[in-house]
Design an enzyme around this catalytic site. Structure first.
Site, PDB file in Angstrom:
ATOM      1  N   SER A   1      26.891  92.680  43.238  1.00  0.00           N
ATOM      2  CA  SER A   1      26.751  91.341  44.024  1.00  0.00           C
ATOM      3  C   SER A   1      26.978  89.981  44.521  1.00  0.00           C
ATOM      4  CB  SER A   1      25.457  92.360  45.226  1.00  0.00           C
ATOM      5  OG  SER A   1      24.773  91.402  45.865  1.00  0.00           O
TER       6      SER A   1
ATOM      7  N   TYR B   1      17.071  94.561  41.891  1.00  0.00           N
ATOM      8  CA  TYR B   1      18.006  95.169  42.358  1.00  0.00           C
ATOM      9  C   TYR B   1      18.753  93.894  41.762  1.00  0.00           C
ATOM     10  CZ  TYR B   1      21.936  95.149  45.321  1.00  0.00           C
ATOM     11  OH  TYR B   1      23.103  95.252  45.953  1.00  0.00           O
TER      12      TYR B   1
ATOM     13  N   LYS C   1      22.418  94.340  39.021  1.00  0.00           N
ATOM     14  CA  LYS C   1      23.780  94.131  40.022  1.00  0.00           C
ATOM     15  C   LYS C   1      24.412  93.598  37.952  1.00  0.00           C
ATOM     16  CE  LYS C   1      24.816  96.017  42.661  1.00  0.00           C
ATOM     17  NZ  LYS C   1      26.113  98.263  42.380  1.00  0.00           N
TER      18      LYS C   1
HETATM   19  N1  UFG Z   1      17.293  89.051  58.467  1.00  0.00           N
HETATM   20  C1  UFG Z   1      15.694  88.180  59.765  1.00  0.00           C
HETATM   21  N2  UFG Z   1      15.231  89.773  60.033  1.00  0.00           N
HETATM   22  C2  UFG Z   1      15.179  90.733  59.618  1.00  0.00           C
HETATM   23  C3  UFG Z   1      16.634  91.611  58.288  1.00  0.00           C
HETATM   24  C4  UFG Z   1      17.140  90.085  57.977  1.00  0.00           C
HETATM   25  O1  UFG Z   1      15.738  87.580  60.701  1.00  0.00           O
HETATM   26  O2  UFG Z   1      14.514  91.600  60.161  1.00  0.00           O
HETATM   27  C5  UFG Z   1      17.602  87.770  58.261  1.00  0.00           C
HETATM   28  C6  UFG Z   1      16.983  87.411  56.922  1.00  0.00           C
HETATM   29  O3  UFG Z   1      16.085  86.246  56.877  1.00  0.00           O
HETATM   30  C7  UFG Z   1      18.613  86.820  56.374  1.00  0.00           C
HETATM   31  C8  UFG Z   1      19.275  87.697  57.123  1.00  0.00           C
HETATM   32  O4  UFG Z   1      18.693  87.909  58.240  1.00  0.00           O
HETATM   33  O5  UFG Z   1      18.221  86.133  56.737  1.00  0.00           O
HETATM   34  C9  UFG Z   1      20.631  88.364  56.435  1.00  0.00           C
HETATM   35  O6  UFG Z   1      19.229  89.576  55.556  1.00  0.00           O
HETATM   36  P1  UFG Z   1      19.334  90.573  55.051  1.00  0.00           P
HETATM   37  O7  UFG Z   1      18.520  91.414  54.923  1.00  0.00           O
HETATM   38  O8  UFG Z   1      20.735  91.334  56.399  1.00  0.00           O
HETATM   39  O9  UFG Z   1      20.560  90.703  53.756  1.00  0.00           O
HETATM   40  P2  UFG Z   1      20.490  89.748  52.775  1.00  0.00           P
HETATM   41  O10 UFG Z   1      21.537  88.732  52.514  1.00  0.00           O
HETATM   42  O11 UFG Z   1      18.997  89.256  52.779  1.00  0.00           O
HETATM   43  O12 UFG Z   1      20.295  90.627  52.131  1.00  0.00           O
HETATM   44  C10 UFG Z   1      21.514  91.399  51.367  1.00  0.00           C
HETATM   45  C11 UFG Z   1      21.848  92.520  50.895  1.00  0.00           C
HETATM   46  C12 UFG Z   1      21.273  92.102  49.261  1.00  0.00           C
HETATM   47  C13 UFG Z   1      22.419  91.489  48.943  1.00  0.00           C
HETATM   48  C14 UFG Z   1      22.727  90.174  49.747  1.00  0.00           C
HETATM   49  C15 UFG Z   1      23.728  89.318  48.855  1.00  0.00           C
HETATM   50  O13 UFG Z   1      20.435  93.233  51.426  1.00  0.00           O
HETATM   51  O14 UFG Z   1      21.754  93.775  48.510  1.00  0.00           O
HETATM   52  O15 UFG Z   1      23.124  90.449  51.164  1.00  0.00           O
HETATM   53  O16 UFG Z   1      24.108  88.354  49.688  1.00  0.00           O
HETATM   54  F1  UFG Z   1      21.715  91.771  47.611  1.00  0.00           F
END
Ligand code: UFG
Length: 334
Positions: free
Chosen positions: A124, A148, A152
């Site tokens: 990841s 997590y 990885k």
């Molecule tokens: N976000 C919101 N509201 C929500 C959920 C997310 O505004 O309800 C925002 C987050 O702050 C972030 C973006 O949307 O800016 C993406 O968030 P995600 O939770 O969809 O994804 P992340 O980038 O935080 O994490 C994902 C996976 C991880 C992985 C990572 C790798 O969940 O497992 O990408 O870059 F490690």
């Protein structure tokens, strides 16, 4: 060529199994159904018109794994089976270290015993921590911010060491950016139980009326509109990357690392607006505070995967939004 896919009924695993079957690989899936559904077996068969072997057990079970390797003539392994919820990993670190490390260690032990040396690992972009510059290249400094992510990174190190100790071993480590979307059939996709943690599954449930509104985590980041920027990649493109990785593993030895992303960053609001437009549906949202642990922006430089694997993402953000919603609508009307 017979490929063992661990976690083959999960979100990325199931799409990869479809691509493997389409490419005429024989497939053996092991999945303990801890975060997937048995229905996916029939859905994959329906999509591809092809059959595959399915075993339901935990990959940490060395005895059962050994039996599978004795029975099936496996040539290579794609290893997805892992826990993947960032927040849960902070609350239950031992559960994450135990499962996410033991699965890989057990697999490697059994593979070596049976002379199977080709391994594709599901890593990841989380291993890049908070990158100092963008886009992210594979040789950037690695660090993690939650258990997590650490599992990885530790897996990557374990696999590198196994390669050093075993000249025949070949490992392709794929660092995924943010997979969303679903198969165009609408038969398989991402359907987390409970309240989703990730952005797209949350948007979909708001659009569908199941959840009231999306909370946008912060609009004061140093990004064009202040909301977090990510490299969203269609899960089908991602799945195709695994076929290219297998081809590479077949002809190489040692460890290789590749970013699988599109190279484009989209903000939370970009994604919400695109989703609304292409699906003609409302997605109410409110701006709330930042989510602890989030970074402002993260997107890949996917050049290495293109040059060395011949892989490139082809599906855009509109297809990702359409396919994610189509999957949920189909689920509801089944
Ligand atoms: N976000 C919101 N509201 C929500 C959920 C997310 O505004 O309800 C925002 C987050 O702050 C972030 C973006 O949307 O800016 C993406 O968030 P995600 O939770 O969809 O994804 P992340 O980038 O935080 O994490 C994902 C996976 C991880 C992985 C990572 C790798 O969940 O497992 O990408 O870059 F490690």
């Amino acid at each position: 060529m017979k490929v063992l896919v661990t976690g083959g009924l999960g979100f990325i695993g199931s799409h990869t199994v479809c691509e493997l079957l389409d490419a005429n690989y024989e497939v053996v899936v092991i999945d303990d159904l801890s975060n997937s559904s048995i229905d996916v077996v029939d859905k994959i068969k329906e999509i591809t018109g092809k059959d595959f072997v399915f075993y339901q057990f935990d990959v940490c079970n060395e005895e059962k794994l050994d039996e599978v390797f004795s029975k099936e003539n496996i040539d290579s392994v794609i290893h997805f089976a892992a826990y993947k919820a960032v927040g849960e990993s902070v609350a239950k670190p031992l559960m994450y270290y135990e499962n996410n490390l033991l699965t890989t260690i057990t697999l490697c032990k059994v593979m070596l015993k049976h002379g199977v040396f080709k391994f594709v690992f599901s890593s990841s972009a989380t291993v890049y921590g908070s990158p100092k510059t963008l886009p992210i290249k594979e040789d950037f400094l690695l660090s993690t911010t939650n258990p997590y992510g650490t599992t990885k990174l530790m897996n990557e190190k374990i696999l590198e060491d196994v390669c050093v100790a075993n000249d025949n071993f070949s490992v392709i480590i794929l660092r995924y950016f943010n997979p969303i979307g679903a198969h165009s059939s609408g038969l398989i996709g991402e359907n987390p139980t409970g309240i989703p943690n990730n952005l797209m599954p949350y948007i979909v449930r708001v659009a569908d009326g199941e959840l009231k509104e999306l909370s946008v985590f912060g609009n004061d980041y140093d990004t064009p509109d202040g909301t977090g920027v990510r490299d969203y990649i269609h899960v089908v493109d991602l799945a195709k990357g695994h076929i290219k990785a297998l081809e590479k593993a077949a002809n190489t030895k040692g460890t290789r690392f590749y970013n699988l992303g599109t190279g484009h960053g989209y903000s939370v609001l970009d994604l919400v607006e695109t989703f609304k437009r292409v699906n003609n549906v409302d997605v109410p949202y409110k701006i709330v505070g930042r989510r602890p642990g989030d970074i402002a922006a993260c997107y890949a430089d996917p050049t290495k995967a293109y040059e060395e694997l011949g892989w490139k993402a082809t599906l855009g953000i509109e297809e990702m939004c359409k396919d994610s919603y189509n999957f949920i609508l189909k689920q509801k009307n089944k």
